[in-house]
Design an enzyme around this catalytic site. Structure first.
Site, PDB file in Angstrom:
ATOM      1  N   HIS A   1       0.533  -1.085  -0.376  1.00 20.19           N
ATOM      2  CA  HIS A   1      -0.076   0.337   0.258  1.00 20.19           C
ATOM      3  C   HIS A   1       0.695   1.523  -0.396  1.00 20.19           C
ATOM      4  CE1 HIS A   1      -3.586  -2.429   2.027  1.00 20.19           C
ATOM      5  NE2 HIS A   1      -3.918  -2.484   1.058  1.00 20.19           N
TER       6      HIS A   1
ATOM      7  N   HIS B   1      -0.442 -10.452   1.360  1.00 15.90           N
ATOM      8  CA  HIS B   1      -2.091 -11.497   2.359  1.00 15.90           C
ATOM      9  C   HIS B   1      -2.377 -12.367   2.085  1.00 15.90           C
ATOM     10  CE1 HIS B   1      -1.909  -6.506   3.510  1.00 15.90           C
ATOM     11  NE2 HIS B   1      -2.244  -6.280   1.545  1.00 15.90           N
TER      12      HIS B   1
ATOM     13  N   CYS C   1       2.631 -14.191   2.681  1.00 19.94           N
ATOM     14  CA  CYS C   1       3.847 -14.369   3.754  1.00 19.94           C
ATOM     15  C   CYS C   1       3.655 -16.028   4.176  1.00 19.94           C
ATOM     16  CB  CYS C   1       3.330 -13.402   4.350  1.00 19.94           C
ATOM     17  SG  CYS C   1       4.429 -13.714   5.992  1.00 19.94           S
TER      18      CYS C   1
ATOM     19  N   GLU D   1      -6.142  -9.566   3.256  1.00 12.95           N
ATOM     20  CA  GLU D   1      -5.585 -10.635   4.207  1.00 12.95           C
ATOM     21  C   GLU D   1      -7.287 -11.399   4.700  1.00 12.95           C
ATOM     22  OE1 GLU D   1      -3.106 -10.473   7.397  1.00 12.95           O
ATOM     23  OE2 GLU D   1      -4.154 -12.014   8.518  1.00 12.95           O
TER      24      GLU D   1
ATOM     25  N   SER E   1       4.274  -0.183   5.048  1.00  5.24           N
ATOM     26  CA  SER E   1       4.526  -1.027   4.108  1.00  5.24           C
ATOM     27  C   SER E   1       5.313   0.643   3.410  1.00  5.24           C
ATOM     28  CB  SER E   1       2.580  -0.156   3.329  1.00  5.24           C
ATOM     29  OG  SER E   1       2.549   1.079   3.790  1.00  5.24           O
TER      30      SER E   1
END
Ligand code: SF4
Length: 284
Positions: free
Chosen positions: A39, A73, A95, A130, A270
């Protein structure tokens, strides 16, 4: 003196996703990414100039036989299914911490599937990528709660299995657990603190950092929810805190006002380090 906060910037999940994108772009010069890789507009622009094309789920439906990167995410199972149908090669940069959480939720869902007396609850932001990926593990049956007062929406006569989005606040999670425990009437309440420690300690740290400096420039993307929260904390600790997206937003007047003062630069999870360095260059 201008200091960049050592703990600000990308977590390892985002660093890895960007490395994977850069690797692929070096090899083939072109890659799709489902949603903004991070982001932060400047970082997205930097990668776009290398050939990264950001798409949404609707655009994914139209693509065939291309490579698509999944960002940190994570994604729900339906995305992998769509990719399979459209012969899309997935570069999975989800991740590992998020993938681990998805697996735990999936396992719990399979253990209670079809039971009316059980519910899976996710402490998270509704609609956040997410969270969409986590809900997908339960065939979208999980209940998402964002605030303490949302506990009112739960039927606490049901067995309850509570998880958290990785970037939520540890203290709010503890309050929610305590409130459910207080009102619980079912047989089993199991909660898992699944908040990622890469980011959970940053709230306290950023306030210390803000206090140690006379003036603070918080560098963040306008779309970053984590950025908004961290900036508010900075502002509470030091009223002379300013939110900026990049060095061009630092005014000459602000620079004059910083003369001889201790100036701190920090940012969201971010915010790329190179962007904070550019802000430092402008101030220095
Ligand atoms: S905050 Fe933690 S879980 Fe989320 S992407 Fe970063 S490292 Fe992974």
């Amino acid at each position: 003196m201008v200091t960049i906060d050592k703990e600000s910037g990308f977590c390892f999940g985002v660093v890895t996703a960007i490395q994977k994108a850069e690797e692929e772009l070096h090899n083939s010069g072109s890659l799709y990414c489902l949603g903004d890789i991070v982001h932060n507009g400047q970082e997205v622009d930097r990668l776009a100039s290398m050939g990264l094309k950001t798409i949404d789920h609707q655009q994914l439906e139209q693509l065939h036989g291309v490579k698509v990167l999944l960002r940190a995410h994570g994604e729900p199972p339906s995305t992998y299914e769509k990719a399979r149908q459209n012969d899309i090669c997935i570069i999975d940069a989800s991740c590992p911490v998020v993938l681990g959480l998805q697996k735990r939720i999936r396992k719990q869902y399979e253990a209670i599937r079809g039971r009316e007396d059980c519910q899976i609850v996710i402490f998270g932001k509704p609609g956040h990528a997410e969270v969409v990926g986590l809900e997908g593990q339960t065939d979208n049956t999980a209940i998402v709660i964002e605030h303490l007062q949302d506990v009112d929406r739960l039927d606490l006569s049901k067995n309850t299995y509570l998880f958290s989005q990785t970037t939520k606040d540890v203290e709010e999670f503890a309050r929610i657990v305590a409130e459910i425990e207080r009102r619980f009437k079912g047989q089993e309440f199991v909660w898992k603190d699944t908040i990622c420690r890469q980011v959970s300690g940053r709230s306290r740290h950023i306030q210390d950092f803000a206090r140690q400096n006379d003036v603070v420039f918080f560098v963040g993307g306008k779309k970053s929810s984590n950025g908004k929260v961290l900036f508010q904390l900075c502002k509470q600790a030091n009223p002379l805190s300013f939110f900026i997206s990049g060095p061009e937003e630092i005014t000459d007047e602000q620079i004059r006002a910083c003369k001889g003062k201790a100036v701190g630069i920090c940012g969201a999870t971010s915010t790329p380090l190179w962007l904070m360095q550019k802000c430092k260059e402008r101030l220095s």
